[in-house]
Design a protein around this motif. Structure first.
Motif, mmCIF file in Angstrom:
data_model
loop_
_atom_site.group_PDB
_atom_site.id
_atom_site.type_symbol
_atom_site.label_atom_id
_atom_site.label_comp_id
_atom_site.label_asym_id
_atom_site.label_seq_id
_atom_site.Cartn_x
_atom_site.Cartn_y
_atom_site.Cartn_z
ATOM 1 N N THR A 13 -38.582 -28.116 28.248
ATOM 2 C CA THR A 13 -37.789 -27.657 27.504
ATOM 3 C C THR A 13 -38.734 -27.174 26.228
ATOM 4 O OG1 THR A 13 -37.454 -29.477 26.360
ATOM 5 C CG2 THR A 13 -35.729 -28.852 27.845
ATOM 6 N N GLU A 15 -38.668 -28.363 23.364
ATOM 7 C CA GLU A 15 -39.066 -29.318 22.518
ATOM 8 C C GLU A 15 -40.024 -30.189 23.244
ATOM 9 O OE1 GLU A 15 -35.051 -27.994 21.540
ATOM 10 O OE2 GLU A 15 -35.868 -28.527 23.408
ATOM 11 N N GLU A 16 -40.012 -30.148 24.637
ATOM 12 C CA GLU A 16 -41.164 -30.769 25.380
ATOM 13 C C GLU A 16 -42.471 -30.007 25.166
ATOM 14 O OE1 GLU A 16 -38.829 -33.116 29.000
ATOM 15 O OE2 GLU A 16 -39.016 -30.804 28.924
ATOM 16 N N TRP A 17 -42.476 -28.595 25.239
ATOM 17 C CA TRP A 17 -43.446 -27.682 25.088
ATOM 18 C C TRP A 17 -44.275 -28.163 23.713
ATOM 19 C CZ3 TRP A 17 -46.878 -24.699 27.233
ATOM 20 C CH2 TRP A 17 -47.772 -23.800 26.309
ATOM 21 N N ASP A 18 -43.515 -28.035 22.639
ATOM 22 C CA ASP A 18 -43.946 -28.455 21.383
ATOM 23 C C ASP A 18 -44.509 -29.815 21.276
ATOM 24 O OD1 ASP A 18 -43.236 -25.999 20.134
ATOM 25 O OD2 ASP A 18 -41.152 -26.696 19.492
ATOM 26 N N ALA A 19 -44.063 -30.731 21.923
ATOM 27 C CA ALA A 19 -44.882 -32.050 21.927
ATOM 28 C C ALA A 19 -46.053 -32.119 22.661
ATOM 29 C CB ALA A 19 -43.776 -33.148 22.527
ATOM 30 N N GLU A 76 -35.720 -18.667 26.254
ATOM 31 C CA GLU A 76 -35.627 -20.129 25.914
ATOM 32 C C GLU A 76 -35.152 -20.951 27.096
ATOM 33 O OE1 GLU A 76 -34.194 -23.186 22.397
ATOM 34 O OE2 GLU A 76 -34.615 -21.158 21.921
#
Length: 187
Positions: A13, A15-19, A76
C-alpha cells in the motif's frame, strides 16, 4: 542489503511504501503493488538527465518546472509509483516540496534508456503513462546516435510526434523547447 530483501512480498500500500527505508544504492519504484528495483544510472545518463531538464525548463514559462528523479503516483490501487528521469510539473507544486507528484499534474515524463530498462521504458511505462493521462512522453536513447522520440497523448493513446538525432524543437505546455539531442552527453 539484507533488510531490503525482507521487504513485503505482497502488493504493498502507499502507507507501506512510505514506511520503507531509502536504499541509497538502489532506485525503487512500485508497479501494481510490487517493488521494482533497478541500479542507479551511470554518469552519462545523469548528465543527459540534467542537461535535458535544463533545456526544457529554459523553454517553458516560469509557471512550470522541470525536475528529475521524483516520484510520480500513477495509481493508488493497485499502487504504482514511477520515478521518471525528468518531469514537467507546475512550479507551484514544486515550491510546495511534495514527497511525490500526482500523475494528473505531470505535463511531460521523460525516460532515458539504460541497460535493463529498455523494454520497461518502451512498453510498460509507455502504457502506464498513457493510462495515467500524462500528455507527453519522451524516450531518450543514448546509444550512438543519441535519439529523442517524442509522443503526444491523443484520445488515450500516445502518437509519435518527433524522432530526432540532432536538434529538435518540441512543444511543451504550449511553448517551444529547443533540445540539442546530440549534445545531451557532451560536456
Amino acid at each position: 542489503m539484507t533488510e531490503a530483501l525482507s521487504w513485503p512480498r505482497h502488493q504493498i500500500t502507499i502507507e507501506e511504501w512510505d514506511a520503507l527505508r531509502e536504499a541509497e544504492d538502489l532506485r525503487l519504484e512500485v508497479m501494481e503493488g510490487i517493488l521494482v528495483i533497478a541500479a542507479q544510472p551511470y554518469g552519462l545518463h545523469q548528465r543527459a538527465e540534467r542537461y535535458l531538464a535544463n533545456d526544457v525548463e529554459a523553454g517553458v514559462p516560469t509557471t512550470f518546472s522541470a525536475v528529475h528523479e521524483v516520484e510520480v503516483l500513477l495509481t493508488e490501487q493497485p499502487l504504482t509509483i514511477r520515478v521518471p528521469d525528468v518531469v514537467v510539473v507546475p512550479t507551484a507544486l514544486v515550491d510546495g516540496n511534495p514527497h511525490r507528484y500526482p500523475a494528473a499534474d505531470v505535463q511531460l515524463a521523460v525516460e532515458i534508456l539504460s541497460e535493463g530498462s529498455r523494454r520497461v521504458d518502451r512498453v510498460t511505462k509507455f502504457s502506464e503513462y498513457a493510462d495515467a493521462g500524462i500528455p507527453q512522453y519522451w524516450i531518450v536513447d543514448l546509444d550512438d546516435p543519441i535519439t529523442l522520440t517524442a509522443y503526444l497523448l491523443v484520445d488515450g493513446d500516445y502518437e509519435l510526434v518527433a524522432e530526432a538525432t540532432g536538434s529538435v524543437d518540441l512543444d511543451v505546455t504550449g511553448h517551444p523547447v529547443h533540445i540539442d539531442v546530440a549534445a545531451l552527453t557532451r560536456r
